[in-house]
Write an enzyme that holds these catalytic residues in place. Structure first.
Site, PDB file in Angstrom:
ATOM      1  N   LYS B  82       0.938  -1.113   0.133  1.00  0.00           N
ATOM      2  CA  LYS B  82      -0.591  -0.157   0.174  1.00  0.00           C
ATOM      3  C   LYS B  82       0.885   1.240  -0.172  1.00  0.00           C
ATOM      4  CE  LYS B  82      -3.648   1.698   2.822  1.00  0.00           C
ATOM      5  NZ  LYS B  82      -4.283   1.155   4.141  1.00  0.00           N
ATOM      6  N   SER B 155      -8.820   1.595   2.966  1.00  0.00           N
ATOM      7  CA  SER B 155      -8.588   2.349   2.357  1.00  0.00           C
ATOM      8  C   SER B 155      -7.762   1.573   1.806  1.00  0.00           C
ATOM      9  CB  SER B 155      -7.462   3.007   3.453  1.00  0.00           C
ATOM     10  OG  SER B 155      -7.109   2.613   4.182  1.00  0.00           O
ATOM     11  N   SER B 179      -9.527  -0.909   7.610  1.00  0.00           N
ATOM     12  CA  SER B 179      -8.455  -0.767   6.093  1.00  0.00           C
ATOM     13  C   SER B 179      -8.059  -1.505   5.408  1.00  0.00           C
ATOM     14  CB  SER B 179      -7.920   0.347   5.933  1.00  0.00           C
ATOM     15  OG  SER B 179      -9.054   1.956   6.510  1.00  0.00           O
TER      16      SER B 179
END
Lengths: 73, 463
Positions: B82, B155, B179
């Protein structure tokens, strides 16, 4: 339980206290949100907290034995 | 072997093929890179693709194998991160114009541990801006591989979508309120949020100091166990990391779940926010656990109803404190809703924040009490299938989305989402399995037994 009423003007005052100058339009958008959050906070505050938990802050360290440096960059 | 078969192998099988010279790390990396390049315009899963760097790492891994050097199970395995994990010398944007061209000088510890084992870094994945609730228009939404008209969730959006779409064999994400687990549920992959402190957060830009966790996204529970085994463990650079020893999670997977005490969190299983089809699929999953020998018990957590509000009151001011300088100096660079959430955080009284810290201790106590009676807790990971767009954090649908995941951030307890079928819109659903502190081995064993019995992990999106 505490009464919570938040309008755009109060939101602007709260923001100013925190050092932010927000336009009235932003205050209008934020006020229902902050009103809802404060109402929910009042529900949590209304729990009987007297002499219940020995620790008053969240402490996940109960299962940790860490303790290294914290490098800030 | 055709590229599709190669791309959907698990880490252990791919590693075996490397070691028998049937497949090379360069082949696997090329296949993944080609896949990314073909699908990027549809999914938007990556912000930075590292083609040349990845191939160089793959060649090194191949040379090491040929020289008899074997660093571990992840040698030569293509993975992604990420784009909130710092990578020395490689752009790390956090999905925000604030950091459009930011090049860190250090690599996050968890990422470095993967690279030290010879993993191949394919690229940096798309995410909601600063891992907070909203996509920044400059970076765009990451679409769901199962239906491009829907979000992959956030996210850790790109991490989840990329793994689901065969673009790598695993990814690292962060989870502050769900997330990792929410996009995992939406994309039909396994998403693990370990115990608070189990994995170092050094080098990962924070959203909330007390709620952030680093975790994994992978297609199978075994892959998850392998990744966790590499990244977990004490880090002197992270003051909150645990010194507890790291078990062999992979070895602990076998053995079944006969006699395992499974608590069914009825408040979440029967909540009116559940959309049609989700409750049915989850109850079916719970019955499957029972068929495998688990013993079910209904569990009630008395304070759970206030957890939604507690999440917000904890996260909002922490995020604002972290972002204060950027918020004061360049608020216009944020996506408007990110900015709005940050402004909200500045308005909360300190007493309310502190009261929530007390509440978290109470909530944790109630969960620990439950774990005297059961070994794991189960419920649907999310109340609905992936929506068209990510809901705003501080609003009704945002609360609905994180209702079942947030309590495990508030309490720091480990929780994993494992695919458990499909909803009425043919989108994946996730079963969340949570455990006591540092009980990752137990929740992964339950997830593994369920996964192997149902086989949902064998289904892949058609891209």
């Amino acid at each position: 339980m505490r009464e919570v009423k938040v309008d755009a003007q109060m939101t602007g005052l709260l923001a100013r206290l925190a050092g932010y100058e927000l336009f009235p339009e932003r205050c209008s958008r934020l006020s229902p949100e902050i009103g809802w959050i404060l109402k929910e906070a009042a529900r949590i505050g209304a729990i009987d907290w007297t002499g219940v938990e020995p620790a008053n802050v969240f402490n996940p360290g109960v299962w940790q034995t860490g303790g290294g440096k914290n490098h800030l960059r | 072997m055709n590229p599709e078969e190669l791309l959907y192998l698990d880490i252990t099988t791919l590693g075996r093929l490397y070691r028998t010279r049937a497949v090379s790390p360069v082949e696997a990396t090329l296949a993944a890179l080609d896949r990314i390049e073909r699908c990027q315009s549809k999914l938007n899963a990556f912000i930075t693709l590292l083609r040349e760097e990845a191939l160089a790492q793959a060649r090194r891994a191949e040379a090491d194998f040929l020289a008899g050097i074997d660093r571990g199970l992840l040698q030569g395995i293509p993975i992604s991160l990420k784009d909130i994990f710092d990578t020395a010398g490689i752009r790390t944007t956090a999905g925000s114009p604030h950091w459009r061209e930011r090049i860190p000088t250090h690599t996050a510890t968890s990422a470095q541990r993967l690279l030290d084992q010879g993993a191949v870094l394919l690229g940096k994945c798309n995410l909601l801006e600063f891992a907070y609730g909203i996509v920044h228009p400059e970076f765009g939404q990451c679409n769901n591989p199962w239906n491009l008209q829907r979000t992959s969730g956030g996210s850790s959006s790109g991490s989840s979508a990329s793994v689901a779409a065969g673009m790598g064999w695993g990814s690292l994400g962060t989870d502050t309120g769900g997330s990792i687990r929410i996009p995992a549920a939406y994309c039909g992959v396994v998403g693990l949020k370990p115990t608070y402190g189990r994995v170092s957060r050094y080098g990962v830009f924070p959203l909330s100091w007390s709620l952030d966790h680093v975790g994994t996204l992978a297609r199978t529970v075994e892959d998850t166990a392998i990744l966790l085994g590499v990244i977990a463990g004490y880090d002197p650079l992270d003051a909150t990391s645990s010194r507890e020893s790291v078990p062999n999670y992979r070895e602990s997977l076998e053995g079944g779940i006969r006699g395992l005490r499974v608590g069914v969190l009825e408040q979440h299983m029967n909540h009116p926010d559940l959309r049609p089809g989700v409750a049915e699929a989850t109850w079916q999953a719970v019955k499957e656990l029972e068929a495998l020998g688990a013993v079910l018990k209904p569990i009630d957590i008395p304070s759970l109803e206030l957890a939604d509000a507690a999440m917000l009151i904890a996260i909002l001011p922490e995020a604002t404190a972290i972002h204060e300088r950027m918020l004061r100096e360049a608020p216009e660079k944020y996506a408007d809703m990110t900015r709005q959430q940050l402004e909200l955080g500045a308005l909360l009284p300190a007493v309310d924040y502190l009261r929530v810290q007390q509440f978290r201790t109470r909530l944790l106590g109630e969960f620990l009490e439950a774990f005297r009676e059961v070994d794991v807790l189960v419920n649907p990971c999310v109340a609905f299938e992936a929506p068209a767009e990510d809901p705003v954090v501080a609003a009704g649908e945002g609360s609905d989305e994180a209702r079942r995941t947030g309590p495990y951030n508030l309490t720091g307890l480990p929780a994993v989402s494992v695919p458990c079928g499909f909803g009425p819109a043919q989108m994946p659903l996730g079963l969340q399995i949570a455990g006591a502190p540092l009980a990752e081995a137990t929740i992964l064993r339950a997830a593994y037994a369920f996964e192997q019995s149902t086989g949902w992990y064998r289904r892949h999106p058609a891209l």
